[in-house]
Design a protein around this motif. Sequence first.
Motif, PDB file in Angstrom:
ATOM      1  N   ASN A 137      29.678  27.349  34.269  1.00  0.00           N
ATOM      2  CA  ASN A 137      30.597  27.737  35.323  1.00  0.00           C
ATOM      3  C   ASN A 137      30.358  28.982  36.096  1.00  0.00           C
ATOM      4  O   ASN A 137      29.481  29.688  35.529  1.00  0.00           O
ATOM      5  N   ALA A 161      33.830  34.572  40.473  1.00  0.00           N
ATOM      6  CA  ALA A 161      33.604  35.992  41.130  1.00  0.00           C
ATOM      7  C   ALA A 161      34.356  36.913  40.172  1.00  0.00           C
ATOM      8  O   ALA A 161      35.437  36.781  39.959  1.00  0.00           O
ATOM      9  N   SER A 215      34.781  41.575  40.233  1.00  0.00           N
ATOM     10  CA  SER A 215      34.367  42.712  41.056  1.00  0.00           C
ATOM     11  C   SER A 215      34.558  43.920  40.021  1.00  0.00           C
ATOM     12  O   SER A 215      34.040  44.954  40.413  1.00  0.00           O
ATOM     13  N   PHE A 216      35.467  43.855  39.171  1.00  0.00           N
ATOM     14  CA  PHE A 216      35.656  44.590  38.051  1.00  0.00           C
ATOM     15  C   PHE A 216      34.516  44.843  37.126  1.00  0.00           C
ATOM     16  O   PHE A 216      34.909  44.330  35.897  1.00  0.00           O
ATOM     17  N   ALA A 222      35.552  43.278  33.402  1.00  0.00           N
ATOM     18  CA  ALA A 222      37.082  42.931  33.139  1.00  0.00           C
ATOM     19  C   ALA A 222      37.336  41.314  33.689  1.00  0.00           C
ATOM     20  O   ALA A 222      37.183  41.172  34.963  1.00  0.00           O
ATOM     21  N   SER A 264      36.386  30.548  32.492  1.00  0.00           N
ATOM     22  CA  SER A 264      34.774  31.487  32.223  1.00  0.00           C
ATOM     23  C   SER A 264      34.966  32.168  30.830  1.00  0.00           C
ATOM     24  O   SER A 264      34.231  32.001  30.213  1.00  0.00           O
ATOM     25  N   HIS A 275      38.984  29.147  42.776  1.00  0.00           N
ATOM     26  CA  HIS A 275      38.897  27.815  42.281  1.00  0.00           C
ATOM     27  C   HIS A 275      38.721  28.064  40.626  1.00  0.00           C
ATOM     28  O   HIS A 275      37.770  28.820  40.326  1.00  0.00           O
ATOM     29  N   SER A 276      39.279  27.212  39.986  1.00  0.00           N
ATOM     30  CA  SER A 276      38.961  27.407  38.445  1.00  0.00           C
ATOM     31  C   SER A 276      37.996  26.149  37.790  1.00  0.00           C
ATOM     32  O   SER A 276      38.154  25.184  38.196  1.00  0.00           O
ATOM     33  N   GLY A 277      37.246  26.518  36.955  1.00  0.00           N
ATOM     34  CA  GLY A 277      36.403  25.709  36.419  1.00  0.00           C
ATOM     35  C   GLY A 277      37.126  24.715  35.448  1.00  0.00           C
ATOM     36  O   GLY A 277      36.796  23.601  35.049  1.00  0.00           O
ATOM     37  N   LYS A 312      32.060  24.104  39.890  1.00  0.00           N
ATOM     38  CA  LYS A 312      31.751  24.963  41.201  1.00  0.00           C
ATOM     39  C   LYS A 312      30.235  24.852  41.389  1.00  0.00           C
ATOM     40  O   LYS A 312      29.980  25.459  42.658  1.00  0.00           O
ATOM     41  N   LYS A 361      43.486  41.402  31.193  1.00  0.00           N
ATOM     42  CA  LYS A 361      42.123  40.865  31.186  1.00  0.00           C
ATOM     43  C   LYS A 361      41.358  41.110  30.010  1.00  0.00           C
ATOM     44  O   LYS A 361      42.264  41.659  28.872  1.00  0.00           O
ATOM     45  N   ARG A 398      45.200  33.028  37.508  1.00  0.00           N
ATOM     46  CA  ARG A 398      45.449  31.804  38.299  1.00  0.00           C
ATOM     47  C   ARG A 398      46.653  31.102  37.655  1.00  0.00           C
ATOM     48  O   ARG A 398      47.175  30.114  38.441  1.00  0.00           O
TER      49      ARG A 398
HETATM   50  C1  LIG Z   1      35.761  38.480  45.381  1.00  0.00           C
HETATM   51  C2  LIG Z   1      36.582  38.323  44.143  1.00  0.00           C
HETATM   52  C3  LIG Z   1      36.507  39.260  43.176  1.00  0.00           C
HETATM   53  C4  LIG Z   1      37.123  38.783  41.812  1.00  0.00           C
HETATM   54  N1  LIG Z   1      37.150  39.744  40.862  1.00  0.00           N
HETATM   55  C5  LIG Z   1      37.862  39.400  39.729  1.00  0.00           C
HETATM   56  C6  LIG Z   1      37.538  40.258  38.647  1.00  0.00           C
HETATM   57  O1  LIG Z   1      36.793  41.307  38.512  1.00  0.00           O
HETATM   58  N2  LIG Z   1      38.358  40.120  37.350  1.00  0.00           N
HETATM   59  C7  LIG Z   1      39.084  38.980  37.346  1.00  0.00           C
HETATM   60  O2  LIG Z   1      39.654  38.792  36.299  1.00  0.00           O
HETATM   61  N3  LIG Z   1      39.092  38.056  38.327  1.00  0.00           N
HETATM   62  C8  LIG Z   1      38.428  38.274  39.395  1.00  0.00           C
HETATM   63  N4  LIG Z   1      38.602  37.628  40.462  1.00  0.00           N
HETATM   64  C9  LIG Z   1      39.557  36.151  40.356  1.00  0.00           C
HETATM   65  C10 LIG Z   1      38.732  35.107  39.629  1.00  0.00           C
HETATM   66  O3  LIG Z   1      37.408  34.918  40.087  1.00  0.00           O
HETATM   67  C11 LIG Z   1      39.414  33.628  39.742  1.00  0.00           C
HETATM   68  O4  LIG Z   1      40.547  33.912  38.939  1.00  0.00           O
HETATM   69  C12 LIG Z   1      38.682  32.540  39.302  1.00  0.00           C
HETATM   70  O5  LIG Z   1      39.390  31.321  39.988  1.00  0.00           O
HETATM   71  C13 LIG Z   1      38.765  32.129  37.663  1.00  0.00           C
HETATM   72  O6  LIG Z   1      37.943  31.044  37.532  1.00  0.00           O
HETATM   73  P1  LIG Z   1      37.543  30.219  36.235  1.00  0.00           P
HETATM   74  O7  LIG Z   1      38.846  29.756  35.421  1.00  0.00           O
HETATM   75  O8  LIG Z   1      36.612  29.312  36.516  1.00  0.00           O
HETATM   76  O9  LIG Z   1      37.044  31.313  35.221  1.00  0.00           O
HETATM   77  C14 LIG Z   1      38.025  37.711  41.689  1.00  0.00           C
HETATM   78  C15 LIG Z   1      38.191  37.000  42.909  1.00  0.00           C
HETATM   79  C16 LIG Z   1      37.288  37.121  44.110  1.00  0.00           C
HETATM   80  C17 LIG Z   1      37.482  35.954  45.437  1.00  0.00           C
END
Ligand SMILES: Cc1cc2nc3c(=O)[nH]c(=O)nc-3n(C[C@H](O)[C@H](O)[C@H](O)COP(=O)(O)O)c2cc1C
Length: 170
Positions: free
Chosen positions: A29, A32, A34-35, A49, A56, A85-87, A92, A131, A168
């Motif tokens: 998977n 995204a 940023s933390f 985080a 994921s 979107h979620s896995g 993805k 987180k 989400r």
């Molecule tokens: C640009 C961007 C940065 C993100 N950074 C974070 C982050 O640092 N921590 C976090 O928990 N979610 C972050 N998210 C949200 C997750 O990427 C998002 O909830 C994702 O759908 C989770 O996917 P998964 O269920 O497949 O793991 C970010 C989203 C975007 C668009």
Amino acid sequence: MKIDVEYLEFMWPMRHFLITCGDIKEKSNIVAISFCMPLSKEPPLIACAIGREFYSYNLIKNTKEFIINVPQKELKSKIYYCGFHSGYQVDKFKKTGLTPQPARKLKVPIIKECVAHMECTVKQELVTGDKVLLIGEVIEAYADKTLIMEQDMEYAMGDFPKKIYTTRFD
Ligand SMILES: Cc1cc2nc3c(=O)[nH]c(=O)nc-3n(C[C@H](O)[C@H](O)[C@H](O)COP(=O)(O)O)c2cc1C
């Protein structure tokens, strides 16, 4: 006069990363994130985080491995796809067309289209609110030879919906 503000407003800009997890031969998977911040040079430790409910995190808590892939600006729409979107619901890699490739040491795939990769093994986990803080040791770090760091990176400037920083599923 001082007014109340959202604390995150002062944390921008943040760099966007694409974290890969899972097993290239089975289920993998992309998320995204940023933390993310460096914690130590020796040993090389990095913290990310990640939402406790994320698909994921479910993969990472079993394998104890993840890879931080560094995308450039041209991948912006795919970064957002992976962040919205979620896995649990979609594959993805298939939906974005990003290419999984074998990593140097881990079973987790790297993303071919990204310019740099940090392979991490999880050393510690700490629950921080909604987180989990993953503390990873970087066991391999490599990048495209031609990489020009400052020019093409994709940064978060706080100009996108706040909901992406909540799980989400709330
Ligand atoms: C640009 C961007 C940065 C993100 N950074 C974070 C982050 O640092 N921590 C976090 O928990 N979610 C972050 N998210 C949200 C997750 O990427 C998002 O909830 C994702 O759908 C989770 O996917 P998964 O269920 O497949 O793991 C970010 C989203 C975007 C668009």
